[in-house]
Design a protein around this motif. Structure first.
Motif, PDB file in Angstrom:
ATOM      1  N   GLU A  44       8.275   9.595   7.833  1.00  0.00           N
ATOM      2  CA  GLU A  44       7.068   8.679   7.992  1.00  0.00           C
ATOM      3  C   GLU A  44       6.863   7.730   6.652  1.00  0.00           C
ATOM      4  O   GLU A  44       6.407   6.600   6.727  1.00  0.00           O
ATOM      5  N   PHE A  45       7.214   8.186   5.524  1.00  0.00           N
ATOM      6  CA  PHE A  45       7.022   7.494   4.177  1.00  0.00           C
ATOM      7  C   PHE A  45       8.099   6.373   4.266  1.00  0.00           C
ATOM      8  O   PHE A  45       7.690   5.273   3.943  1.00  0.00           O
ATOM      9  N   PHE A  46       9.203   6.569   4.563  1.00  0.00           N
ATOM     10  CA  PHE A  46      10.087   5.484   4.685  1.00  0.00           C
ATOM     11  C   PHE A  46       9.696   4.329   5.816  1.00  0.00           C
ATOM     12  O   PHE A  46      10.048   3.209   5.556  1.00  0.00           O
ATOM     13  N   VAL A  47       9.374   4.858   6.932  1.00  0.00           N
ATOM     14  CA  VAL A  47       8.756   3.939   7.860  1.00  0.00           C
ATOM     15  C   VAL A  47       7.793   3.013   7.316  1.00  0.00           C
ATOM     16  O   VAL A  47       7.780   1.815   7.473  1.00  0.00           O
ATOM     17  N   VAL A  48       6.807   3.617   6.620  1.00  0.00           N
ATOM     18  CA  VAL A  48       5.806   2.993   5.888  1.00  0.00           C
ATOM     19  C   VAL A  48       6.207   1.862   4.644  1.00  0.00           C
ATOM     20  O   VAL A  48       5.823   0.773   4.803  1.00  0.00           O
ATOM     21  N   ALA A  49       7.313   2.472   3.961  1.00  0.00           N
ATOM     22  CA  ALA A  49       7.736   1.305   2.879  1.00  0.00           C
ATOM     23  C   ALA A  49       8.487   0.285   3.671  1.00  0.00           C
ATOM     24  O   ALA A  49       8.412  -0.774   2.812  1.00  0.00           O
ATOM     25  N   GLY A  50       9.176   0.517   4.530  1.00  0.00           N
ATOM     26  CA  GLY A  50       9.780  -0.351   5.171  1.00  0.00           C
ATOM     27  C   GLY A  50       9.134  -1.564   5.985  1.00  0.00           C
ATOM     28  O   GLY A  50       9.167  -2.716   5.695  1.00  0.00           O
ATOM     29  N   LEU A  51       7.839  -0.941   6.847  1.00  0.00           N
ATOM     30  CA  LEU A  51       7.040  -1.931   7.320  1.00  0.00           C
ATOM     31  C   LEU A  51       6.512  -2.723   6.445  1.00  0.00           C
ATOM     32  O   LEU A  51       6.147  -3.997   6.740  1.00  0.00           O
ATOM     33  N   HIS A  52       6.197  -2.214   5.285  1.00  0.00           N
ATOM     34  CA  HIS A  52       5.299  -3.107   4.265  1.00  0.00           C
ATOM     35  C   HIS A  52       6.134  -4.057   3.505  1.00  0.00           C
ATOM     36  O   HIS A  52       5.855  -5.252   3.206  1.00  0.00           O
ATOM     37  N   ALA A  53       7.505  -3.600   3.302  1.00  0.00           N
ATOM     38  CA  ALA A  53       8.347  -4.544   2.826  1.00  0.00           C
ATOM     39  C   ALA A  53       8.552  -5.636   3.535  1.00  0.00           C
ATOM     40  O   ALA A  53       8.866  -6.826   3.211  1.00  0.00           O
ATOM     41  N   ALA A  54       8.666  -5.478   4.843  1.00  0.00           N
ATOM     42  CA  ALA A  54       8.839  -6.411   5.877  1.00  0.00           C
ATOM     43  C   ALA A  54       7.662  -7.405   6.260  1.00  0.00           C
ATOM     44  O   ALA A  54       7.484  -8.077   7.134  1.00  0.00           O
ATOM     45  N   GLU A  55       6.540  -6.633   5.567  1.00  0.00           N
ATOM     46  CA  GLU A  55       5.067  -7.505   6.094  1.00  0.00           C
ATOM     47  C   GLU A  55       4.913  -7.403   7.578  1.00  0.00           C
ATOM     48  O   GLU A  55       4.372  -8.101   8.153  1.00  0.00           O
ATOM     49  N   TYR A  80      -0.941   3.502   1.230  1.00  0.00           N
ATOM     50  CA  TYR A  80       0.143   2.513   0.418  1.00  0.00           C
ATOM     51  C   TYR A  80      -0.446   1.259   0.027  1.00  0.00           C
ATOM     52  O   TYR A  80      -0.140   0.704  -1.177  1.00  0.00           O
ATOM     53  N   LEU A  81      -1.325   0.782   0.845  1.00  0.00           N
ATOM     54  CA  LEU A  81      -1.759  -0.646   0.384  1.00  0.00           C
ATOM     55  C   LEU A  81      -2.624  -0.624  -0.763  1.00  0.00           C
ATOM     56  O   LEU A  81      -2.654  -1.406  -1.544  1.00  0.00           O
ATOM     57  N   VAL A  82      -3.412   0.337  -0.850  1.00  0.00           N
ATOM     58  CA  VAL A  82      -4.433   0.741  -1.887  1.00  0.00           C
ATOM     59  C   VAL A  82      -3.656   0.984  -3.259  1.00  0.00           C
ATOM     60  O   VAL A  82      -3.843   0.544  -4.440  1.00  0.00           O
ATOM     61  N   LEU A  83      -2.728   2.156  -3.072  1.00  0.00           N
ATOM     62  CA  LEU A  83      -2.481   2.799  -4.356  1.00  0.00           C
ATOM     63  C   LEU A  83      -1.033   2.379  -4.843  1.00  0.00           C
ATOM     64  O   LEU A  83      -0.738   2.116  -5.943  1.00  0.00           O
ATOM     65  N   VAL A  84      -0.189   1.622  -4.114  1.00  0.00           N
ATOM     66  CA  VAL A  84       1.022   1.148  -4.495  1.00  0.00           C
ATOM     67  C   VAL A  84       1.006  -0.290  -4.352  1.00  0.00           C
ATOM     68  O   VAL A  84       1.522  -0.966  -5.470  1.00  0.00           O
ATOM     69  N   GLN A  85       0.642  -1.061  -3.408  1.00  0.00           N
ATOM     70  CA  GLN A  85       0.725  -2.451  -3.279  1.00  0.00           C
ATOM     71  C   GLN A  85      -0.686  -3.244  -4.115  1.00  0.00           C
ATOM     72  O   GLN A  85      -0.594  -4.343  -4.250  1.00  0.00           O
ATOM     73  N   LYS A  86      -1.632  -2.353  -4.290  1.00  0.00           N
ATOM     74  CA  LYS A  86      -2.871  -2.727  -5.043  1.00  0.00           C
ATOM     75  C   LYS A  86      -3.550  -3.911  -4.059  1.00  0.00           C
ATOM     76  O   LYS A  86      -3.853  -4.986  -4.670  1.00  0.00           O
ATOM     77  N   ARG A  87      -3.506  -3.456  -2.822  1.00  0.00           N
ATOM     78  CA  ARG A  87      -4.044  -4.589  -1.830  1.00  0.00           C
ATOM     79  C   ARG A  87      -5.410  -3.916  -1.219  1.00  0.00           C
ATOM     80  O   ARG A  87      -5.232  -3.833   0.008  1.00  0.00           O
TER      81      ARG A  87
END
Length: 208
Positions: A44-55, A80-87
């Motif tokens: 699940e984490f890698f799915v989220v990271a991949g989706l965010h990396a591809a916008e 992930y949006l809040v804590l990692v990407q600061k968005r």
């Protein structure tokens, strides 16, 4: 990798899979030549990271809002949006779109009758935390109270838990319950969903 012989690449890949499965125990062979994560949290984490990396998180998540297998992905995605990407703004916009989910689904009863977007919005708001403005937090709390207090409960041998829990102590599992003796007219604030469906001229009272 460019410039590396295919035989060497395959050898390195097999060694990686062996160590990941036997020593680190992150991956597990699920079939002939098929590997998967031992624990869904990694996947699940890698799915989220991949989706965010591809916008593409918004697009993909919107198509799977009410699927149980995607719930953790949705929650991780907002965090992930809040804590990692600061968005925080993107997180707020996504939560608002979830709450406003109308009939844009192949199963309209999920959002129109069960209103599953409300409890989902609560979970996403918990992940977003203080990134959500105060007025949105209040709105989610109000929607949650309305959703919880109007959930149907088909019981005839005790009072329903529409507003509060009532403990009914009995000596046996089967007993006589006189519902008519305690029945009262229901009172609903004007303008609420319950009042609109009351079928009365006043719009704020109907039989319990």
């Amino acid at each position: 990798r460019k410039g590396v012989p295919q035989a060497d690449s395959m050898k390195v890949a097999r060694e990686f899979l062996r160590r990941a499965g036997e020593e680190v125990q992150i991956l597990q062979e699920r079939g002939a030549g098929t590997w998967g994560f031992l624990h869904l949290a990694f996947q699940e984490f890698f799915v989220v990271a991949g989706l965010h990396a591809a916008e593409r998180f918004d697009v993909e998540a919107s198509q799977h809002l009410f699927e149980d297998r995607w719930q953790e992905v949705l929650r991780l995605g907002v965090g992930y949006l809040v804590l990692v990407q600061k968005r925080p703004r993107k997180a707020r916009e996504f939560v608002e779109r979830v709450l406003a989910r109308g009939k844009n689904t192949s199963r309209p009863w999920v959002s129109d009758i069960l209103r599953k977007q409300i409890p989902l919005g609560v979970l996403l708001a918990a992940e977003a935390g203080e990134a959500l403005p105060g007025e949105l937090q209040v709105r989610i709390a109000q929607l949650t109270h309305e959703w919880w207090s109007t959930m149907p409960e088909s019981v005839r041998d005790r009072p329903t838990r529409a507003h509060e829990t009532v403990f009914l102590l009995t000596k046996s599992p089967k007993y006589f319950y006189d519902a008519e003796a305690v029945r009262q007219d229901g009172v609903f604030p004007a303008g609420t969903r319950a009042a609109k469906g009351s079928g009365t001229r006043e719009g704020n009272r109907r039989p319990a």
